[in-house]
Design a protein around this motif. Sequence first.
Motif, mmCIF file in Angstrom:
data_model
loop_
_atom_site.group_PDB
_atom_site.id
_atom_site.type_symbol
_atom_site.label_atom_id
_atom_site.label_comp_id
_atom_site.label_asym_id
_atom_site.label_seq_id
_atom_site.Cartn_x
_atom_site.Cartn_y
_atom_site.Cartn_z
ATOM 1 N N ASP A 1 0.861 -1.188 0.000
ATOM 2 C CA ASP A 1 0.000 0.000 0.000
ATOM 3 C C ASP A 1 0.892 1.231 0.000
ATOM 4 O O ASP A 1 1.904 1.261 0.704
ATOM 5 C CB ASP A 1 -0.912 -0.005 1.230
ATOM 6 C CG ASP A 1 -2.010 1.042 1.150
ATOM 7 O OD1 ASP A 1 -1.691 2.248 1.265
ATOM 8 O OD2 ASP A 1 -3.174 0.659 0.981
ATOM 9 N N ASP A 2 0.537 2.236 -0.782
ATOM 10 C CA ASP A 2 1.422 3.396 -0.908
ATOM 11 C C ASP A 2 1.254 4.421 0.207
ATOM 12 O O ASP A 2 1.925 5.447 0.200
ATOM 13 C CB ASP A 2 1.253 4.070 -2.277
ATOM 14 C CG ASP A 2 -0.156 4.595 -2.505
ATOM 15 O OD1 ASP A 2 -1.085 4.083 -1.859
ATOM 16 O OD2 ASP A 2 -0.323 5.503 -3.327
ATOM 17 N N GLY B 1 5.343 -0.053 -0.972
ATOM 18 C CA GLY B 1 4.408 0.952 -1.450
ATOM 19 C C GLY B 1 4.103 0.912 -2.929
ATOM 20 O O GLY B 1 3.461 1.820 -3.455
ATOM 21 N N ASP B 2 4.543 -0.150 -3.651
ATOM 22 C CA ASP B 2 4.202 -0.232 -5.076
ATOM 23 C C ASP B 2 4.145 -1.684 -5.530
ATOM 24 O O ASP B 2 4.614 -2.594 -4.841
ATOM 25 C CB ASP B 2 5.192 0.564 -5.932
ATOM 26 C CG ASP B 2 6.593 -0.012 -5.918
ATOM 27 O OD1 ASP B 2 6.807 -1.083 -6.497
ATOM 28 O OD2 ASP B 2 7.489 0.633 -5.328
ATOM 29 N N MET C 1 -1.622 2.172 -6.660
ATOM 30 C CA MET C 1 -0.235 2.294 -6.222
ATOM 31 C C MET C 1 0.621 2.778 -7.390
ATOM 32 O O MET C 1 0.293 2.513 -8.550
ATOM 33 C CB MET C 1 0.303 0.947 -5.723
ATOM 34 C CG MET C 1 -0.365 0.426 -4.475
ATOM 35 S SD MET C 1 0.496 -1.039 -3.802
ATOM 36 C CE MET C 1 0.166 -2.242 -5.106
ATOM 37 N N ASN D 1 0.159 -0.861 -10.560
ATOM 38 C CA ASN D 1 -1.016 -0.907 -9.688
ATOM 39 C C ASN D 1 -1.312 -2.326 -9.203
ATOM 40 O O ASN D 1 -0.719 -3.300 -9.657
ATOM 41 C CB ASN D 1 -2.239 -0.285 -10.378
ATOM 42 C CG ASN D 1 -2.698 -1.086 -11.589
ATOM 43 O OD1 ASN D 1 -2.779 -2.307 -11.561
ATOM 44 N ND2 ASN D 1 -3.005 -0.379 -12.674
#
Length: 239
Positions: free
Chosen positions: A15-16, A41-42, A64, A68
């Motif tokens: 999760d970003d 985060g990606d 993200m 994504n």
Amino acid sequence: MIERRREKVKLVIADDHQLFREGLKRILNMEPDLEVIGECGDGVKVIELCNELNPEVVLMDINMPVENGVVATERMREIFPAIKVIILSIHDDESYVFETLRKGAQGYLLKDMEAESLINAIRSVVAGYAFIHPKVTGKLIHQLRRMTYLDDSGIIGKEKLVQEAGVKYVPNSDSPLTRREAEVLRLMAEGKSNKGIGEYLFISEKTVKNHVSSILQKMEVDDRTQAVINSIKNGWVTL
């Protein structure tokens, strides 16, 4: 009731939003059977983490940078088929749900759900069940009605289905359900209560409850939502 395992389930969070990751990690690590072993985060980094840490479950956001969650989910299923992917998103649109499930996600949860429900959903997926947030289940079923029936290769046309007594069956289906149970399950998917199903089929509410109990037992699930989702994914009943 999903039984807790003795060994801890290893999770990775993708999760970003760092604050969200930290809060979620804190909540999950309070459970004796869950452990967050990595975060990123990606969608590219999550592949690297899985290769390095070999988690059992990845909690994946959709929006993200770099890559994504939809694309990352598809890559995850190709590279690490044993790792279960659960989408954890703010989006309740059926197009997101449908697409991520087609890409291989085993669950779709919303970020605004209660912590206890989230934890139970994770345990359900680890136990081998699909879990879709109740808020988006109705939208998903509506989309599946339009699509008829899907398998791993895409859409199977209506000519491959036969219809009896208002319920569509797949020829040579391995469904464990009787015709009446399949019909009850279809009406459950439409959101009818036991009383409503009984009135529609001209049977008593007690008989409906017996059918529902039999359906849940045969499908080895704990609730109606899981029964509906699993039956559609397996192609046993189409709406």
